[in-house]
Write a protein that holds these residues in place. Sequence first.
Motif, short mmCIF file in Angstrom:
data_model
loop_
_atom_site.label_atom_id
_atom_site.label_comp_id
_atom_site.label_asym_id
_atom_site.label_seq_id
_atom_site.Cartn_x
_atom_site.Cartn_y
_atom_site.Cartn_z
N ASP A 9 -8.57 -7.93 -75.78
CA ASP A 9 -7.29 -9.23 -75.32
C ASP A 9 -6.81 -8.91 -73.67
O ASP A 9 -7.25 -7.41 -73.60
CB ASP A 9 -6.55 -9.43 -75.77
N MET A 10 -6.74 -9.61 -73.18
CA MET A 10 -5.86 -8.89 -71.63
C MET A 10 -4.55 -8.86 -72.24
O MET A 10 -3.66 -9.95 -72.72
CB MET A 10 -5.74 -10.70 -70.67
N PHE A 11 -4.37 -8.04 -71.37
CA PHE A 11 -2.23 -6.99 -71.30
C PHE A 11 -1.86 -8.19 -71.05
O PHE A 11 -2.30 -8.85 -69.56
CB PHE A 11 -2.75 -5.91 -71.22
N ASN A 13 1.53 -9.77 -68.76
CA ASN A 13 2.34 -10.10 -68.55
C ASN A 13 3.43 -9.74 -67.66
O ASN A 13 4.23 -10.49 -68.78
CB ASN A 13 2.03 -11.34 -66.77
N ALA A 27 -0.16 -4.18 -66.43
CA ALA A 27 -1.39 -5.41 -66.45
C ALA A 27 -1.75 -5.31 -65.44
O ALA A 27 -2.81 -5.87 -64.86
CB ALA A 27 -1.02 -6.32 -67.26
N ASN A 28 -0.79 -4.94 -64.26
CA ASN A 28 -1.56 -5.58 -62.25
C ASN A 28 -1.57 -3.98 -61.99
O ASN A 28 -0.72 -3.00 -62.25
CB ASN A 28 0.03 -6.39 -61.50
N THR A 106 3.25 -8.53 -76.69
CA THR A 106 2.40 -7.46 -77.35
C THR A 106 2.81 -7.56 -78.94
O THR A 106 1.08 -7.04 -79.54
CB THR A 106 2.54 -6.04 -77.02
N LEU A 127 -6.11 0.45 -71.27
CA LEU A 127 -6.15 -0.98 -70.79
C LEU A 127 -7.77 -0.70 -69.71
O LEU A 127 -7.41 0.59 -69.70
CB LEU A 127 -4.93 -1.28 -69.87
N ASP A 130 -10.02 -4.48 -66.06
CA ASP A 130 -9.62 -5.09 -65.49
C ASP A 130 -8.32 -5.97 -66.47
O ASP A 130 -7.81 -6.98 -66.31
CB ASP A 130 -10.87 -6.00 -66.49
N GLY A 131 -7.77 -4.88 -66.99
CA GLY A 131 -6.46 -4.71 -68.13
C GLY A 131 -6.51 -5.69 -69.15
O GLY A 131 -5.90 -5.81 -70.11
N SER A 132 -7.64 -5.72 -69.53
CA SER A 132 -8.59 -6.06 -71.65
C SER A 132 -7.87 -4.65 -71.95
O SER A 132 -8.41 -3.96 -71.50
CB SER A 132 -9.89 -6.81 -70.84
#
Length: 163
Positions: A9-11, A13, A27-28, A106, A127, A130-132
Amino acid sequence: MTGQLKNGDMFPNLVIPEVGGGTLRPANDLNGKYRVILIYRGHWCPFCNEQIAAFAQAADALSEAEIDVMAFSVDDETASAAFAAKHHWPFPLGHSADVETIVERTGAYDMHHPSRGHFLETTGFILAPDGSIVNAVYSTRAIGRLVPGDVIRLIAFMRSLSK
């Protein structure tokens, strides 16, 4: 509630106030690095103190392994700044996290305590660049959390798989 986040999963924002000014955006801005996000119960938690101290002591090894670390809690800025100073915390530290937002985004557990108030239970994420999510650790109480040595070994293993 979104539910607990799973590997791949993408974390989400999130925007968390940072001790000393500015904001954390977990996440950035990963800059091609792996990132560890530690959500801790509060400055008063002895288990959180041990975890934060361990990550602070492992700062050189984490940096050498090109792993970024950040942490946050619901503590206000004053308590968070004192906590960071106590442990010589070398990483970005957030404060005043909104419990409902973090739980919703979350899946972290929360607790209402008569003297401690409303806070987040220990939760940790690793993470990928790529933020996943590579790994998520959800605790329902004080124990069960990421430790630096395991993080470094897991990320080394993840990197070896991509070669």
